[in-house]
Design an enzyme around this catalytic site. Structure first.
Site, short mmCIF file in Angstrom:
data_model
loop_
_atom_site.label_atom_id
_atom_site.label_comp_id
_atom_site.label_asym_id
_atom_site.label_seq_id
_atom_site.Cartn_x
_atom_site.Cartn_y
_atom_site.Cartn_z
N LYS A 1 -3.05 -1.08 6.72
CA LYS A 1 -3.86 -2.04 6.55
C LYS A 1 -4.28 -2.58 7.94
O LYS A 1 -3.52 -2.29 8.92
CB LYS A 1 -3.61 -3.27 5.70
CG LYS A 1 -3.68 -4.11 4.78
CD LYS A 1 -4.37 -3.74 3.37
CE LYS A 1 -5.56 -3.73 3.02
NZ LYS A 1 -6.29 -3.75 1.60
N GLN B 1 1.35 -1.37 -0.13
CA GLN B 1 -0.25 -0.17 -0.03
C GLN B 1 1.03 1.28 0.15
O GLN B 1 1.02 2.50 -0.26
CB GLN B 1 -0.51 -0.16 1.38
CG GLN B 1 -2.34 0.89 1.21
CD GLN B 1 -3.16 0.27 0.33
OE1 GLN B 1 -3.61 -1.20 0.88
NE2 GLN B 1 -3.92 1.14 -0.43
N ASP C 1 -12.06 -3.55 2.11
CA ASP C 1 -12.05 -4.57 1.74
C ASP C 1 -11.98 -5.33 1.65
O ASP C 1 -12.77 -5.95 1.35
CB ASP C 1 -10.06 -5.08 1.92
CG ASP C 1 -8.94 -5.38 0.65
OD1 ASP C 1 -8.36 -4.95 -0.31
OD2 ASP C 1 -8.39 -6.98 1.50
P1 NDP Z 1 -14.74 -8.82 -2.25
O1 NDP Z 1 -14.67 -9.46 -0.75
O2 NDP Z 1 -15.94 -8.23 -2.31
O3 NDP Z 1 -14.52 -10.46 -3.21
C1 NDP Z 1 -13.38 -10.98 -3.24
C2 NDP Z 1 -13.89 -11.94 -4.49
O4 NDP Z 1 -12.97 -13.30 -4.54
C3 NDP Z 1 -15.47 -13.06 -4.30
O5 NDP Z 1 -15.99 -13.28 -5.14
C4 NDP Z 1 -14.82 -14.09 -2.98
O6 NDP Z 1 -15.80 -15.51 -3.18
C5 NDP Z 1 -13.70 -14.00 -3.98
N1 NDP Z 1 -12.23 -15.15 -3.21
C6 NDP Z 1 -11.63 -14.73 -1.97
N2 NDP Z 1 -10.85 -14.87 -1.75
C7 NDP Z 1 -10.73 -16.66 -2.58
C8 NDP Z 1 -10.02 -17.29 -2.48
N3 NDP Z 1 -9.29 -17.76 -1.61
N4 NDP Z 1 -9.85 -18.24 -3.28
C9 NDP Z 1 -10.87 -17.43 -4.49
N5 NDP Z 1 -11.90 -16.23 -4.74
C10 NDP Z 1 -11.92 -15.84 -3.18
O7 NDP Z 1 -13.23 -8.06 -2.00
P2 NDP Z 1 -13.17 -7.17 -3.46
O8 NDP Z 1 -13.19 -7.43 -4.74
O9 NDP Z 1 -12.97 -5.65 -2.21
O10 NDP Z 1 -11.25 -7.61 -3.07
C11 NDP Z 1 -10.70 -8.71 -3.99
C12 NDP Z 1 -9.00 -8.05 -4.18
O11 NDP Z 1 -8.76 -6.65 -4.74
C13 NDP Z 1 -8.14 -8.42 -3.04
O12 NDP Z 1 -7.10 -8.66 -3.61
C14 NDP Z 1 -8.55 -6.62 -2.63
O13 NDP Z 1 -7.44 -7.00 -1.97
C15 NDP Z 1 -7.94 -6.41 -3.92
N6 NDP Z 1 -8.26 -4.41 -3.55
C16 NDP Z 1 -9.74 -3.88 -3.25
C17 NDP Z 1 -9.99 -3.06 -3.33
C18 NDP Z 1 -11.11 -2.44 -3.69
O14 NDP Z 1 -11.66 -1.28 -3.34
N7 NDP Z 1 -12.28 -3.15 -2.95
C19 NDP Z 1 -8.69 -2.40 -3.58
C20 NDP Z 1 -7.57 -2.71 -4.35
C21 NDP Z 1 -7.66 -4.21 -4.43
P3 NDP Z 1 -16.35 -15.67 -2.16
O15 NDP Z 1 -18.29 -15.00 -2.85
O16 NDP Z 1 -16.67 -16.86 -2.11
O17 NDP Z 1 -16.14 -15.31 -0.89
#
Ligand code: NDP
Length: 448
Positions: A128, A113, A168
């Site tokens: 974080k 970050q 996140d």
């Molecule tokens: P969400 O919680 O909204 O969604 C996460 C998604 O990833 C879900 O579809 C989840 O599936 C899936 N997932 C989580 N863990 C696993 C795993 N171990 N294996 C496979 N699929 C998995 O999170 P975000 O969309 O906010 O975040 C996704 C990524 O983006 C993370 O790495 C986060 O750090 C990064 N990020 C997010 C930002 C934001 O603004 N939100 C900014 C910058 C980066 P299920 O529903 O089954 O759990």
């Protein structure tokens, strides 16, 4: 392996002191490898122990989070906040609620970050936090009680000019609302202490969409400048179906691309006609259901058990948007064999180091997370500006600022890579561009 003696020594020392933190060490090594040409030209960094200071957070707190479920049973989780570096601004970075959360994951995310926030060109330091709490299957009342308990401790450590958390994995608008409510109740202050707030209480328009949209703005610019091409007409695979993935889908489709597959942690769906944004949004954002349900709503689509197999689908562009280390060397080999031309990371560190190297060796355009997914934190920075001004900008104004920021991040990363003799390597470019500002600020601010 590291060649520079100073970086090698600091890395070995970091390994010795954090031997059980593999994700953190993976992130440090990636950054150090990229910084070799820059560090070689800047002996003042070693003289001022900048790298030693950079890998040791300013502070990290862990705390007990006690909460009661709907049946009256008491649970104890562990909360974390790492305040990594404040050289260029207040600590800023999301909160993750997921059972896999531990000190290593929080430190890897906090470390990344620092450079990501620097790349946005906004005055934001790196931090974080999160908890090993699993929000899946919990009622709204349970989520609220957990968030209130979490914030009861966290509030001692944060503030609008000190440390500003956001969402996140597992922390979206609902959780931020409960966290903000509890902060306000305990402090009697209505301040911009969190971002990603609801628009009716200080949130920014376009924050929800920002990471996914920003990922596509970056990808579009990368394709334009490095291949004289665009997203239009491309076949795209997106992993995940959370906040980042949903809005990556929307913007990719708006830009004329066709997203043929998306996943969650249990499996993936394939829709050769193009994944329907409204169906995914309703299913995952509103109903919080499983992606497998998609096939019951969209004829002609199919569901495959197991999320990993998504990378076996032929595509032009791959957008990993789920979680760290979700795409390894075997996945990279399959993608290249099937003709992928670009990979842009929406999640943080979704590709293993071996996968990244393989993409680069095979001339696949590769956009690293800290550059490509910086749109979320950049728009959080814009939310902080609006909160300070007691103002709210139009959706189109925020969206245009976001687009410009993403274009600038691409151009700065590309230029930094070229300057140090690694033309086209955006991993090296993003790390150097992000690091330069932070290290210069650390030198200017004296020893601490
Ligand atoms: P969400 O919680 O909204 O969604 C996460 C998604 O990833 C879900 O579809 C989840 O599936 C899936 N997932 C989580 N863990 C696993 C795993 N171990 N294996 C496979 N699929 C998995 O999170 P975000 O969309 O906010 O975040 C996704 C990524 O983006 C993370 O790495 C986060 O750090 C990064 N990020 C997010 C930002 C934001 O603004 N939100 C900014 C910058 C980066 P299920 O529903 O089954 O759990």
């Amino acid at each position: 392996m590291l060649q520079n003696a100073y970086l090698k020594r600091v890395y070995e020392d970091t390994v010795a002191r954090n031997s059980d933190q593999k994700e953190f060490l993976q992130a440090v090594l990636e950054v150090f490898e990229s910084l070799e040409p820059y560090v070689a030209q800047h002996p003042e960094l070693e003289a001022h122990a900048i790298m030693e200071r950079l890998v040791e957070p300013d502070r990290m707190v862990t705390f007990r989070v006690t909460w009661e479920d709907d049946n009256g049973k008491i649970h104890v989780n562990r909360g974390y906040r790492v305040q990594f570096n404040s050289a260029i601004g207040p600590y800023k970075g999301g909160l993750r609620f997921h059972p896999s959360v531990n000190a290593s994951i929080i430190k890897f995310l906090g470390f990344e970050q620092i450079f990501k926030n620097s790349l946005t060109s906004l005055p934001l330091g790196g931090g974080k936090g999160g908890s090993d709490f699993d929000p899946k299957g919990k009622s709204d009342a349970e989520i609220m009680r957990f968030c209130q308990s979490f914030m009861t401790e966290l509030q001692r450590h944060i503030g609008s000019n000190c440390d500003v958390p956001a969402g996140d994995i597992g922390v979206g608008g609902r959780e931020i609302g409960y966290l903000f409510g509890q902060y306000k109740r305990l402090n009697n202050r209505f301040t911009g202490v969190l971002t990603g707030k609801g628009v009716m209480f200080g949130g920014s328009l376009a924050r929800t969409e920002a990471t996914g949209y920003g990922l596509l703005y970056f990808t579009e610019e990368m394709l334009k400048c490095m291949k004289n091409d665009s997203v239009a007409g491309k076949t795209i695979v997106i992993s995940g179906s959370g906040n980042v993935a949903i809005y990556a889908l929307e913007k990719a489709t708006q830009l004329g691309g066709k997203v043929i597959a998306m996943s969650d942690s249990k499996g993936y769906i394939v829709d050769e006609n193009g994944v329907n944004f409204q169906v995914i949004k309703q299913l995952k954002e509103v109903e919080r259901g499983r992606i497998s349900e998609y096939v019951n709503r969209v004829p002609g689509s199919r569901y495959v058990e197991g999320c990993r197999g998504i990378w076996s689908l032929p595509c032009d562009i791959a957008l990993p948007c789920a979680t760290q280390n979700e795409l390894d060397l075997a996945d990279a080999e399959l993608l290249v064999k099937n003709g992928v031309m670009a990979v842009a990371e929406g999640a943080n560190m979704p590709s293993t180091a071996e996968a990244v190297a393989y993409f680069q060796e095979h001339n696949v355009l590769f956009a690293p997370a800290k550059a490509a997914n910086a749109g979320g934190v950049a728009t959080s920075g814009l939310e902080m500006s609006q909160n300070s001004m007691r103002s709210q900008w139009e959706f189109s104004e925020v969206d245009e600022k976001l687009r410009q920021i993403m274009i600038n991040i691409f151009r700065e990363s590309e230029a930094a890579a070229k300057d140090c003799g690694h033309e086209g390597n955006l991993v090296v470019g993003a790390n150097i561009a992000g690091f330069k500002k932070v290290s210069e600020a650390m030198l200017a601010e004296g020893l601490y």
